[in-house]
Design a protein around this motif. Structure first.
Motif, PDB file in Angstrom:
ATOM      1  N   SER A 188      -7.426  -4.242  17.090  1.00 36.26           N
ATOM      2  CA  SER A 188      -8.237  -3.956  15.906  1.00 36.26           C
ATOM      3  C   SER A 188      -8.164  -5.142  14.943  1.00 36.26           C
ATOM      4  O   SER A 188      -7.543  -5.070  13.881  1.00 36.26           O
ATOM      5  CB  SER A 188      -7.732  -2.678  15.225  1.00 36.26           C
ATOM      6  OG  SER A 188      -8.556  -2.351  14.128  1.00 36.26           O
ATOM      7  N   ASN A 232       0.819  -1.204   0.000  1.00 37.66           N
ATOM      8  CA  ASN A 232       0.000   0.000   0.000  1.00 37.66           C
ATOM      9  C   ASN A 232       0.855   1.256   0.000  1.00 37.66           C
ATOM     10  O   ASN A 232       0.369   2.316  -0.386  1.00 37.66           O
ATOM     11  CB  ASN A 232      -0.961   0.010   1.186  1.00 37.66           C
ATOM     12  CG  ASN A 232      -2.097  -0.963   0.979  1.00 37.66           C
ATOM     13  OD1 ASN A 232      -2.507  -1.203  -0.146  1.00 37.66           O
ATOM     14  ND2 ASN A 232      -2.585  -1.533   2.055  1.00 37.66           N
ATOM     15  N   GLY A 285     -15.188  -9.995   5.573  1.00 41.84           N
ATOM     16  CA  GLY A 285     -15.576  -9.135   4.467  1.00 41.84           C
ATOM     17  C   GLY A 285     -14.573  -8.052   4.116  1.00 41.84           C
ATOM     18  O   GLY A 285     -14.699  -7.412   3.072  1.00 41.84           O
ATOM     19  N   GLU A 286     -13.576  -7.811   4.970  1.00 38.98           N
ATOM     20  CA  GLU A 286     -12.570  -6.807   4.660  1.00 38.98           C
ATOM     21  C   GLU A 286     -11.654  -7.312   3.539  1.00 38.98           C
ATOM     22  O   GLU A 286     -11.370  -8.503   3.448  1.00 38.98           O
ATOM     23  CB  GLU A 286     -11.718  -6.484   5.890  1.00 38.98           C
ATOM     24  CG  GLU A 286     -12.459  -5.705   6.945  1.00 38.98           C
ATOM     25  CD  GLU A 286     -11.589  -5.341   8.136  1.00 38.98           C
ATOM     26  OE1 GLU A 286     -11.713  -4.206   8.595  1.00 38.98           O
ATOM     27  OE2 GLU A 286     -10.794  -6.198   8.581  1.00 38.98           O
ATOM     28  N   ILE A 287     -11.211  -6.401   2.700  1.00 41.09           N
ATOM     29  CA  ILE A 287     -10.254  -6.740   1.655  1.00 41.09           C
ATOM     30  C   ILE A 287      -8.855  -6.592   2.242  1.00 41.09           C
ATOM     31  O   ILE A 287      -8.527  -5.562   2.820  1.00 41.09           O
ATOM     32  CB  ILE A 287     -10.431  -5.822   0.436  1.00 41.09           C
ATOM     33  CG1 ILE A 287     -11.805  -6.067  -0.190  1.00 41.09           C
ATOM     34  CG2 ILE A 287      -9.312  -6.043  -0.572  1.00 41.09           C
ATOM     35  CD1 ILE A 287     -12.175  -5.076  -1.260  1.00 41.09           C
ATOM     36  N   VAL A 288      -8.060  -7.629   2.108  1.00 46.02           N
ATOM     37  CA  VAL A 288      -6.701  -7.638   2.645  1.00 46.02           C
ATOM     38  C   VAL A 288      -5.736  -7.889   1.503  1.00 46.02           C
ATOM     39  O   VAL A 288      -5.886  -8.855   0.753  1.00 46.02           O
ATOM     40  CB  VAL A 288      -6.540  -8.739   3.726  1.00 46.02           C
ATOM     41  CG1 VAL A 288      -5.117  -8.798   4.220  1.00 46.02           C
ATOM     42  CG2 VAL A 288      -7.511  -8.499   4.870  1.00 46.02           C
ATOM     43  N   LEU A 292      -8.816  -8.127  12.186  1.00 46.90           N
ATOM     44  CA  LEU A 292      -9.428  -8.164  10.860  1.00 46.90           C
ATOM     45  C   LEU A 292     -10.863  -8.652  10.996  1.00 46.90           C
ATOM     46  O   LEU A 292     -11.161  -9.483  11.841  1.00 46.90           O
ATOM     47  CB  LEU A 292      -8.644  -9.114   9.940  1.00 46.90           C
ATOM     48  CG  LEU A 292      -7.194  -8.753   9.652  1.00 46.90           C
ATOM     49  CD1 LEU A 292      -6.558  -9.815   8.760  1.00 46.90           C
ATOM     50  CD2 LEU A 292      -7.091  -7.383   9.014  1.00 46.90           C
ATOM     51  N   ARG A 293     -11.727  -8.133  10.162  1.00 48.87           N
ATOM     52  CA  ARG A 293     -13.146  -8.493  10.219  1.00 48.87           C
ATOM     53  C   ARG A 293     -13.578  -9.161   8.915  1.00 48.87           C
ATOM     54  O   ARG A 293     -13.023  -8.882   7.851  1.00 48.87           O
ATOM     55  CB  ARG A 293     -13.976  -7.252  10.468  1.00 48.87           C
ATOM     56  CG  ARG A 293     -13.541  -6.502  11.717  1.00 48.87           C
ATOM     57  CD  ARG A 293     -14.673  -5.717  12.336  1.00 48.87           C
ATOM     58  NE  ARG A 293     -14.266  -4.860  13.435  1.00 48.87           N
ATOM     59  CZ  ARG A 293     -13.809  -5.246  14.602  1.00 48.87           C
ATOM     60  NH1 ARG A 293     -13.643  -6.515  14.844  1.00 48.87           N
ATOM     61  NH2 ARG A 293     -13.495  -4.382  15.542  1.00 48.87           N
ATOM     62  N   CYS A 353      -2.774  -7.076  13.994  1.00 46.81           N
ATOM     63  CA  CYS A 353      -3.999  -6.286  14.174  1.00 46.81           C
ATOM     64  C   CYS A 353      -4.749  -6.709  15.436  1.00 46.81           C
ATOM     65  O   CYS A 353      -5.232  -5.852  16.199  1.00 46.81           O
ATOM     66  CB  CYS A 353      -4.914  -6.411  12.950  1.00 46.81           C
ATOM     67  SG  CYS A 353      -4.316  -5.527  11.510  1.00 46.81           S
TER      68      CYS A 353
END
Length: 117
Positions: free
Chosen positions: A74, A13, A79-82, A76-77, A69
């Protein structure tokens, strides 16, 4: 000609302004460390790599991210894009360019950039 090191771009990123998602989904039943990636810009091969170029395996990179995380409160949940990180070098996109990235055993994804006005 960026003056950056591998640790600066591990998560990718730091170098990418956007990403492309394909419509297909695959069960991961093989070793992602051996998946080869080849990216073409306008039919010219501009970047190559293998899964092991990403912390030994893209799964290792995502596992590290998930643990980190969670430890920071926090997690990862669903549906999140990783993004696991880059398998090859980042290249610039210019108006009119078309990119295709092919991944052995997984398929390909493409994107085209509009011509400048």
């Amino acid at each position: 000609d960026w003056d950056i090191q591998l640790v600066d771009t591990i998560a990718d990123n730091a170098s990418a302004g956007a990403f492309v998602l394909g419509s297909e989904r695959h069960e991961i039943d093989g070793d992602l460390a051996n998946v080869a990636m080849s990216m073409h810009r306008n039919q010219e091969n501009v970047s190559e790599g293998v899964g092991s170029d990403c912390m030994g395996s893209p799964l290792s990179a995502v596992a590290w991210l998930a643990r980190t995380c969670a430890a920071l409160g926090s997690p990862l949940r669903a549906g999140e894009i990783v993004l696991s990180g880059a398998l090859g070098r980042v290249v610039d996109a210019r108006p009119g360019d078309r990119f295709t990235a092919e991944f052995t055993g997984l398929g390909s994804v493409s994107v085209a950039f509009a011509e400048s006005a």
